[in-house]
Scaffold this motif. Structure first.
Motif, PDB file in Angstrom:
ATOM      1  N   ARG A  49      41.518  27.862  43.649  1.00  0.00           N
ATOM      2  CA  ARG A  49      42.709  28.865  44.760  1.00  0.00           C
ATOM      3  C   ARG A  49      43.062  27.695  45.620  1.00  0.00           C
ATOM      4  O   ARG A  49      42.662  26.608  46.306  1.00  0.00           O
ATOM      5  CB  ARG A  49      41.070  29.547  46.035  1.00  0.00           C
ATOM      6  CG  ARG A  49      40.443  30.597  44.892  1.00  0.00           C
ATOM      7  CD  ARG A  49      41.709  31.678  44.581  1.00  0.00           C
ATOM      8  NE  ARG A  49      42.070  31.840  45.660  1.00  0.00           N
ATOM      9  CZ  ARG A  49      41.276  32.800  46.888  1.00  0.00           C
ATOM     10  NH1 ARG A  49      40.418  33.554  46.484  1.00  0.00           N
ATOM     11  NH2 ARG A  49      41.934  33.339  47.415  1.00  0.00           N
ATOM     12  N   PHE A 142      44.379  37.477  52.877  1.00  0.00           N
ATOM     13  CA  PHE A 142      42.793  37.763  52.590  1.00  0.00           C
ATOM     14  C   PHE A 142      41.967  39.127  52.088  1.00  0.00           C
ATOM     15  O   PHE A 142      43.091  39.504  52.144  1.00  0.00           O
ATOM     16  CB  PHE A 142      41.721  37.424  54.283  1.00  0.00           C
ATOM     17  CG  PHE A 142      41.644  38.705  55.221  1.00  0.00           C
ATOM     18  CD1 PHE A 142      40.509  39.196  55.002  1.00  0.00           C
ATOM     19  CD2 PHE A 142      42.893  39.161  55.230  1.00  0.00           C
ATOM     20  CE1 PHE A 142      41.037  40.472  55.903  1.00  0.00           C
ATOM     21  CE2 PHE A 142      43.144  40.655  56.707  1.00  0.00           C
ATOM     22  CZ  PHE A 142      41.932  40.684  56.427  1.00  0.00           C
ATOM     23  N   ALA A 144      41.604  39.691  49.131  1.00  0.00           N
ATOM     24  CA  ALA A 144      42.959  40.697  48.324  1.00  0.00           C
ATOM     25  C   ALA A 144      41.810  39.643  46.329  1.00  0.00           C
ATOM     26  O   ALA A 144      41.951  38.758  46.654  1.00  0.00           O
ATOM     27  CB  ALA A 144      43.814  40.399  48.597  1.00  0.00           C
ATOM     28  N   GLN A 145      42.650  40.339  44.909  1.00  0.00           N
ATOM     29  CA  GLN A 145      42.311  40.215  44.188  1.00  0.00           C
ATOM     30  C   GLN A 145      43.965  39.702  43.407  1.00  0.00           C
ATOM     31  O   GLN A 145      44.470  40.256  43.970  1.00  0.00           O
ATOM     32  CB  GLN A 145      41.367  40.690  43.196  1.00  0.00           C
ATOM     33  CG  GLN A 145      40.229  40.879  43.684  1.00  0.00           C
ATOM     34  CD  GLN A 145      39.447  39.877  44.185  1.00  0.00           C
ATOM     35  OE1 GLN A 145      39.658  38.548  43.098  1.00  0.00           O
ATOM     36  NE2 GLN A 145      38.920  39.424  44.975  1.00  0.00           N
ATOM     37  N   ASN A 153      48.140  36.161  41.831  1.00  0.00           N
ATOM     38  CA  ASN A 153      47.105  36.343  42.500  1.00  0.00           C
ATOM     39  C   ASN A 153      47.646  36.779  43.671  1.00  0.00           C
ATOM     40  O   ASN A 153      47.763  36.278  44.769  1.00  0.00           O
ATOM     41  CB  ASN A 153      46.388  35.178  42.418  1.00  0.00           C
ATOM     42  CG  ASN A 153      44.370  35.094  43.177  1.00  0.00           C
ATOM     43  OD1 ASN A 153      44.854  36.308  44.001  1.00  0.00           O
ATOM     44  ND2 ASN A 153      44.152  34.605  42.829  1.00  0.00           N
ATOM     45  N   ALA A 155      46.141  37.016  46.684  1.00  0.00           N
ATOM     46  CA  ALA A 155      45.057  36.479  47.501  1.00  0.00           C
ATOM     47  C   ALA A 155      45.723  35.130  47.835  1.00  0.00           C
ATOM     48  O   ALA A 155      45.611  34.320  48.949  1.00  0.00           O
ATOM     49  CB  ALA A 155      43.911  36.260  47.390  1.00  0.00           C
TER      50      ALA A 155
END
Length: 255
Positions: A49, A142, A144-145, A153, A155
């Motif tokens: 991430r 923030f 979130a998928q 993505n 996020a």
């Protein structure tokens, strides 16, 4: 006796060649299995991430702040665009670094929801810990998928705003809410980090720069390259050994 002495080296040479071929085949099988396992690991391992607090702005996003100069504790207005619709966004000042000396304060100064067209605007009062000087806002998604293949993505979406100045007096003419900018196509180069030479105007648009590649990619690529080179070397050894065996057989026939 002469024939027996001549046959002994030939038998030993054949046995040695057979062992060499078997070892080469075994190494080929082992390297093939390792290469397949590495490829499977790369394809199934999750991508790390992004650190949306300090990463460069996501490509296609933009933001503005006004006024360009605001008094201590004054009101800052902002706009953003290019974010996925419907996601929640947090706002931090200077990437949240100012709260390190104020443990009781939250690094998130406000939150808002992005409209379906990817834009949003709002305002908030500067916390007391924001001293005089140059600052910026960090907008990050923030909770979130992934939204879609096109958006990636959600996020990981983030944007760093242009700089604004906190001083003892608010500059007149910066009170009107700015209009929401359209997402730049293609996006200009990203503004440099604080203190660099790439500072933009306080009310300009902070556009995204290119996204970074995963850190582990060079290691994985080097491993695949090394295994490929081993396979090539082993293949050459096997081919050379077969040619030697064939030449030896021809010499025996012609002798």
């Amino acid at each position: 006796m002469i024939q027996l002495s001549q046959l002994m080296p030939v038998g030993r040479r054949r046995i040695a060649n057979r062992y060499l071929v078997r070892i080469a085949r075994t190494l080929l099988i082992v390297c093939s299995v390792l290469l397949a396992s590495l490829a499977a690991l790369v394809s199934t391992s999750p991508i790390a991430r992004a650190d949306t607090k300090t990463d460069p702005s996501t490509t296609g996003t933009a933001s503005t702040v006004s006024p360009s100069t605001v008094a201590v504790g004054g009101t800052i207005m902002y706009t953003v665009s290019g974010f996925p619709g419907g996601v929640m966004v947090q706002v931090l000042i200077d990437d949240g670094t100012l709260v390190s000396s104020h443990p009781s304060e939250s690094e998130v100064v406000t939150t808002f929801t992005i409209a379906q067209d990817g834009t949003a605007s709002g305002s908030f009062e500067l916390p007391d810990y924001v001293d005089q000087g140059n600052h910026w806002l960090r907008f990050r998604v923030f909770g979130a998928q992934g939204m879609s293949a096109q958006e990636g993505n959600a996020a990981d979406y983030t944007n760093k705003s242009p700089y604004f100045t906190v001083s003892g007096v608010t500059v007149i003419g910066g009170a009107a809410p700015p209009t929401v900018p359209a997402a730049p196509t293609p996006p200009p180069h990203q503004v440099a980090a604080p203190g660099g030479s790439g500072r933009s105007g306080a009310s300009g648009i902070q556009a995204a720069g290119p996204t970074t590649e995963p850190v582990g990619f060079p290691i994985i690529g080097a491993s695949i390259l090394a295994l490929s080179m081993i396979l090539v070397v082993l293949s050459v050894l096997v081919a050379v050994n077969r040619r030697r065996m064939a030449a030896y057989q021809r010499r025996r026939v012609t002798a």
